[in-house]
Design an enzyme around this catalytic site. Structure first.
Site, PDB file in Angstrom:
ATOM      1  N   ALA A  30       0.742  -1.052  -0.056  1.00  0.00           N
ATOM      2  CA  ALA A  30      -0.096   0.013  -0.004  1.00  0.00           C
ATOM      3  C   ALA A  30       0.865   1.208   0.029  1.00  0.00           C
ATOM      4  O   ALA A  30       0.601   2.348  -0.351  1.00  0.00           O
ATOM      5  CB  ALA A  30      -0.871   0.016   1.129  1.00  0.00           C
ATOM      6  N   TYR A  31       2.076   1.256   0.676  1.00  0.00           N
ATOM      7  CA  TYR A  31       2.718   2.265   1.133  1.00  0.00           C
ATOM      8  C   TYR A  31       3.460   2.580  -0.480  1.00  0.00           C
ATOM      9  O   TYR A  31       3.481   3.713  -1.038  1.00  0.00           O
ATOM     10  CB  TYR A  31       3.961   2.277   1.992  1.00  0.00           C
ATOM     11  CG  TYR A  31       4.845   3.185   1.859  1.00  0.00           C
ATOM     12  CD1 TYR A  31       4.872   4.547   2.527  1.00  0.00           C
ATOM     13  CD2 TYR A  31       6.248   3.136   1.261  1.00  0.00           C
ATOM     14  CE1 TYR A  31       5.871   5.274   2.697  1.00  0.00           C
ATOM     15  CE2 TYR A  31       7.070   4.035   1.137  1.00  0.00           C
ATOM     16  CZ  TYR A  31       6.976   5.349   1.850  1.00  0.00           C
ATOM     17  OH  TYR A  31       8.106   6.068   1.917  1.00  0.00           O
ATOM     18  N   GLY A  32       4.070   1.638  -1.267  1.00  0.00           N
ATOM     19  CA  GLY A  32       4.650   1.841  -2.474  1.00  0.00           C
ATOM     20  C   GLY A  32       3.619   2.077  -3.550  1.00  0.00           C
ATOM     21  O   GLY A  32       4.058   3.006  -4.391  1.00  0.00           O
TER      22      GLY A  32
END
Length: 160
Positions: free
Chosen positions: A15-17
């Site tokens: 999700a961060y990426g």
């Protein structure tokens, strides 16, 4: 900028990426859409901030931890460097700047001084366990998170 922005994989942080990947497109589009207005658009690249997200990572190898010891900084250290620069850029009324904490020069300096950064955040000689500084950051991060969410122990001796 950050992991995931240039289509690089971010294992354990999908999700961060994914949140980083569209940033350049959004910034370029906003810059064009807001051209001629008083609104300026900039890219802020804080580098590797040593946060609870970083500390909770499931690092695959000690080389990643060596890199963290070399390049990571606390959010406060990064902010102390970036905020004055952000203010100068904002005052210029020019759009499209990228304001970086980790520049080529600062990365080179960190490489030259790498011997003094060994085990700074992660103790690579003991399997990558958080070093003293990192342990303190974890504790502070957990207590800050609870305070911000209004969470307390709920015991009888707790003050209202």
């Amino acid at each position: 900028e950050g992991s995931g922005e240039e289509n690089s994989a971010t294992p354990h942080f999908a999700a961060y990426g994914a949140s980083k990947a569209p940033m350049q497109q959004i910034l370029k589009t906003l810059q064009l859409e807001l051209q001629g207005t008083k609104v300026c658009v900039h890219n802020i690249a804080p580098g590797i901030a040593l946060t609870a997200l970083q500390m909770a990572g499931k690092w695959a190898d000690l080389n990643t931890l060596r890199l963290m010891n070399l390049l990571a900084e606390t959010p406060e250290t990064i902010a102390d460097s970036l905020v004055p620069r952000i203010r100068r850029v904002a005052a210029s009324r020019q759009s499209g700047s990228t304001i970086r904490y980790l520049t080529q020069g600062s990365i080179l300096w960190r490489c030259v001084t790498a011997a003094w950064r060994v085990n700074r955040w992660f103790d690579i000689w003991n399997g990558g366990a958080p070093a003293f500084n990192a342990t303190k950051l974890i504790a502070e991060s957990k207590s800050k998170g609870k305070e911000e969410c209004g969470v307390n122990g709920g015991g009888e001796d707790d003050e209202p």
